[in-house]
Design a protein around this motif. Structure first.
Motif, PDB file in Angstrom:
ATOM      1  N   ILE A  83       1.305   5.845 -12.418  1.00  0.00           N
ATOM      2  CA  ILE A  83      -0.036   5.334 -12.162  1.00  0.00           C
ATOM      3  C   ILE A  83      -0.135   3.822 -12.331  1.00  0.00           C
ATOM      4  O   ILE A  83      -0.729   3.126 -11.491  1.00  0.00           O
ATOM      5  N   GLU A  84       0.423   3.284 -13.419  1.00  0.00           N
ATOM      6  CA  GLU A  84       0.318   1.838 -13.639  1.00  0.00           C
ATOM      7  C   GLU A  84       0.990   1.058 -12.516  1.00  0.00           C
ATOM      8  O   GLU A  84       0.466   0.041 -12.047  1.00  0.00           O
ATOM      9  N   ARG A 131      -3.030  -9.325  -0.523  1.00  0.00           N
ATOM     10  CA  ARG A 131      -2.505  -9.571   0.827  1.00  0.00           C
ATOM     11  C   ARG A 131      -3.595  -9.417   1.880  1.00  0.00           C
ATOM     12  O   ARG A 131      -3.692 -10.194   2.829  1.00  0.00           O
ATOM     13  N   LEU A 132      -4.425  -8.394   1.714  1.00  0.00           N
ATOM     14  CA  LEU A 132      -5.478  -8.131   2.695  1.00  0.00           C
ATOM     15  C   LEU A 132      -6.568  -9.191   2.667  1.00  0.00           C
ATOM     16  O   LEU A 132      -7.303  -9.357   3.639  1.00  0.00           O
ATOM     17  N   ALA A 133      -6.683  -9.902   1.542  1.00  0.00           N
ATOM     18  CA  ALA A 133      -7.716 -10.932   1.426  1.00  0.00           C
ATOM     19  C   ALA A 133      -7.544 -12.024   2.479  1.00  0.00           C
ATOM     20  O   ALA A 133      -8.514 -12.673   2.881  1.00  0.00           O
ATOM     21  N   ALA A 134      -6.293 -12.209   2.947  1.00  0.00           N
ATOM     22  CA  ALA A 134      -6.032 -13.238   3.953  1.00  0.00           C
ATOM     23  C   ALA A 134      -6.255 -12.725   5.373  1.00  0.00           C
ATOM     24  O   ALA A 134      -6.149 -13.495   6.330  1.00  0.00           O
ATOM     25  N   LEU A 181       0.821  -1.209   0.000  1.00  0.00           N
ATOM     26  CA  LEU A 181       0.000   0.000   0.000  1.00  0.00           C
ATOM     27  C   LEU A 181       0.857   1.262   0.000  1.00  0.00           C
ATOM     28  O   LEU A 181       0.575   2.214  -0.737  1.00  0.00           O
ATOM     29  N   THR A 182       1.904   1.278   0.802  1.00  0.00           N
ATOM     30  CA  THR A 182       2.771   2.464   0.828  1.00  0.00           C
ATOM     31  C   THR A 182       3.511   2.638  -0.493  1.00  0.00           C
ATOM     32  O   THR A 182       3.692   3.762  -0.969  1.00  0.00           O
ATOM     33  N   ALA A 183       3.929   1.523  -1.089  1.00  0.00           N
ATOM     34  CA  ALA A 183       4.583   1.605  -2.396  1.00  0.00           C
ATOM     35  C   ALA A 183       3.627   2.196  -3.430  1.00  0.00           C
ATOM     36  O   ALA A 183       4.027   3.008  -4.286  1.00  0.00           O
ATOM     37  N   GLU A 205       0.527  -2.150  -7.391  1.00  0.00           N
ATOM     38  CA  GLU A 205       0.806  -2.289  -5.966  1.00  0.00           C
ATOM     39  C   GLU A 205      -0.488  -2.335  -5.148  1.00  0.00           C
ATOM     40  O   GLU A 205      -0.587  -3.071  -4.156  1.00  0.00           O
ATOM     41  N   LEU A 206      -1.485  -1.554  -5.531  1.00  0.00           N
ATOM     42  CA  LEU A 206      -2.765  -1.605  -4.833  1.00  0.00           C
ATOM     43  C   LEU A 206      -3.426  -2.965  -4.998  1.00  0.00           C
ATOM     44  O   LEU A 206      -4.035  -3.504  -4.060  1.00  0.00           O
ATOM     45  N   GLU A 207      -3.324  -3.533  -6.196  1.00  0.00           N
ATOM     46  CA  GLU A 207      -3.890  -4.865  -6.406  1.00  0.00           C
ATOM     47  C   GLU A 207      -3.142  -5.901  -5.575  1.00  0.00           C
ATOM     48  O   GLU A 207      -3.745  -6.846  -5.048  1.00  0.00           O
TER      49      GLU A 207
END
Length: 549
Positions: free
Chosen positions: A398-399, A411-414, A386-388, A404-406
């Motif tokens: 942007i790309e 990661r957050l899904a776990a 997220l910070t990256a 990085e957001l994806e």
């Protein structure tokens, strides 16, 4: 006759009939003050959540044990008093004093059967992580040699908690699983072992964001709770469980636990109460109830636990420089290996970017990346991605930011962190708004749905605003995402009736400026744009005041 009362008290304790035990031991004391009656009464009061009374009776039992020359039972009473003062009453000085008394009275016992408990408490109270682990490991070895199963289970849970704090999450949780398996499997001899191990488990699950594990063990504890009551007998235990529920998005249940923690800490020192206030303030910030969060933080008088909630409040109010100062101090105090440091550094990156200080943001992000690589799992890796992404977005890459957001979402899904996932989706929607509008709308709608379900008013308003910018419907369901204060309910009712601000001020005996402020807060909390929408919204409700979610 006194023997009958003592026997009845012991039986009631074994059966978890705490009120009956208290009555029996009180009857025994009427006839004659004995150490056994005092100790039993202390135990019964502790399970009835009357920590102050428990301490008073145990101190009297300590005196009796000393007078009779029973040094081992006197030492056990002193250790129990150390624990009660430390964890129940938040009095570190008294806890250290009672630990010293235990050490002194047990000095002449050879062998000392409670040496492992002395090491355990010395380790628990040591501010040095390495020394704490070494002493707790000594206690565990002593327990295994002396076949003290209660000491073994508590030492295992303490070591597990320490490993989680240092970011060795899998190893720490595995050790806690072992401790809980033995405890709830019935290996204990002392009932309070269930309390100690359960509290360590909740604390570790809170830090690791592992609500599922906490809930699984709570289900295993159901039979114990049916017999003996809730094992979360410390205010801090309730606070830890409340924190787990906050991060997992179960905010109504979290509110119940945190209010219970505040009630339980009423007679305690500042520590337990401050823990509960800090967690409740964090919940209020998440809900967008910023004035209430500020009031809670003001009651904490600048204690260490205020840092993350205070920084989040500053960010919500557009004060990134102030937030950055708070977070930098907090991260330094925690150290580079503490699991909570990852959260502080992630917020610090966000604050530096908002303040326009990209070099400082890069520095904090590099520190977070090193920490994330050292931790086996938990939120650090998601926060690193997220910070990256945020730095890449700030530098118009942007790309890369989207990628990085994806990665952060994967990661957050776990993890059981619905608010954080929804916030990442909203950030992703903003980045996708121009090149991939339909995908941006889909991400923003998912984020909005989560925010509304949680009751995160400020975030829901931000998502609704983005959807309007994208030309999509901003709301798909009820708008009661904010919780109005009692005064705001009064103002809402009058706005719904078509009264102007001057008329509202006259009706409620407040200034026109105050009336205007209340109307602004109501619009923000409910995600409405003007007074006409308030009137229309009120017409859809079963009463003239919006229900609390």
């Amino acid at each position: 006759m006194i023997r009958d009362h003592l026997a009845a008290g012991r039986t009631a304790l074994e059966q978890g009939k705490w009120a009956d035990a208290r009555s029996a031991f009180q009857d025994a004391l009427v006839e004659r003050e004995t150490s056994e009656a005092l100790e039993g009464l202390a135990d019964a009061c502790w399970w009835l959540c009357d920590a102050s009374a428990s301490v008073r009776y145990r101190e009297r039992a300590w005196v009796r044990f000393r007078e009779s020359g029973d040094l081992v039972r006197a030492g056990r009473a002193a250790i129990d008093l150390c624990i009660a003062y430390l964890i129940n009453l938040g009095n570190d000085a008294a806890a250290r004093g009672w630990l010293a008394r235990a050490e002194r009275v047990l000095r002449d016992t050879d062998p000392n059967p409670l040496q492992g408990w002395l090491w355990l408490m010395q380790g628990y109270m040591s501010p040095d992580a390495a020394r704490s682990r070494a002493l707790t490991s000594q206690a565990l070895e002593f327990a295994q040699r002396s076949h003290d199963i209660d000491l073994e289970l508590v030492a295992l849970s303490d070591l597990g908690r320490a490993l989680v704090i240092e970011g060795q999450i899998d190893d720490g949780l595995a050790m806690l699983d072992e401790a809980l398996a033995g405890t709830l499997g019935g290996e204990y001899r002392r009932l309070d072992t269930v309390v100690f191990t359960s509290c360590s488990m909740l604390f570790a699950c809170h830090l690791a964001g592992d609500l599922d594990r906490a809930n699984q063990w709570c289900r295993v504890a159901d039979e114990f709770m049916r017999t003996y009551g809730c094992p979360f007998l410390y205010a801090r235990c309730r606070t830890h469980y409340g924190g787990v529920l906050v991060t997992a998005g179960h905010w109504t249940a979290a509110e119940d636990q945190l209010q219970a923690a505040l009630q339980m800490s009423a007679d305690a020192g500042p520590g337990p109460r401050m823990d509960a206030l800090a967690q409740l303030a964090d919940l209020r910030v998440r809900q967008g109830r910023l004035e209430e969060a500020e009031a809670l933080l003001a009651r904490m008088d600048g204690t260490r636990d205020v840092a993350l909630a205070a920084a989040a409040l500053c960010m919500a109010r557009g004060e990134p420089a102030v937030a950055a100062g708070i977070l930098a101090r907090r991260a330094k105090m925690l150290g580079e290996h503490h699991i909570e440091t990852a959260v502080a550094l992630s917020m610090l990156v966000e604050a530096h970017i908002a303040d326009g200080d990209l070099p400082a943001a890069h520095d904090a992000a590099n520190r977070l990346h090193i920490l994330a690589e050292a931790q086996d799992r938990g939120p650090a890796q998601a926060l690193d991605a997220l910070t990256a992404a945020r730095i890449a977005a700030a530098e118009s890459r942007i790309e890369e930011a989207v990628e990085e957001l994806e990665r952060a979402l994967r990661r957050l899904a776990a993890l059981d962190l619905p608010l954080e996932r929804a916030r990442v989706r909203l950030e992703l929607a903003r980045l996708l708004s121009h090149p991939r509008r339909q995908l941006a709308i889909a991400e923003a709608e998912q984020a909005l749905t989560t925010f509304e379900q949680l009751g995160a008013a400020t975030d829901a308003n931000a998502a609704a605003s983005l959807l309007r910018e994208l030309g999509a419907p901003a709301r798909t369901g009820a708008k009661n995402v904010g919780i109005l204060t009692e005064r705001e309910h009064d103002v809402f009712n009058l706005v719904a009736l078509g009264l102007t601000n001057p008329e509202i001020a006259g009706r409620l005996y407040i200034s026109r400026k105050t009336a205007a402020n209340h109307v602004s807060h109501i619009l923000a909390k409910l995600g409405l744009r003007n007074r006409a929408e308030v009137v229309a919204y009120a017409a859809t409700q079963p009463t003239t005041a919006p229900p609390n979610p």
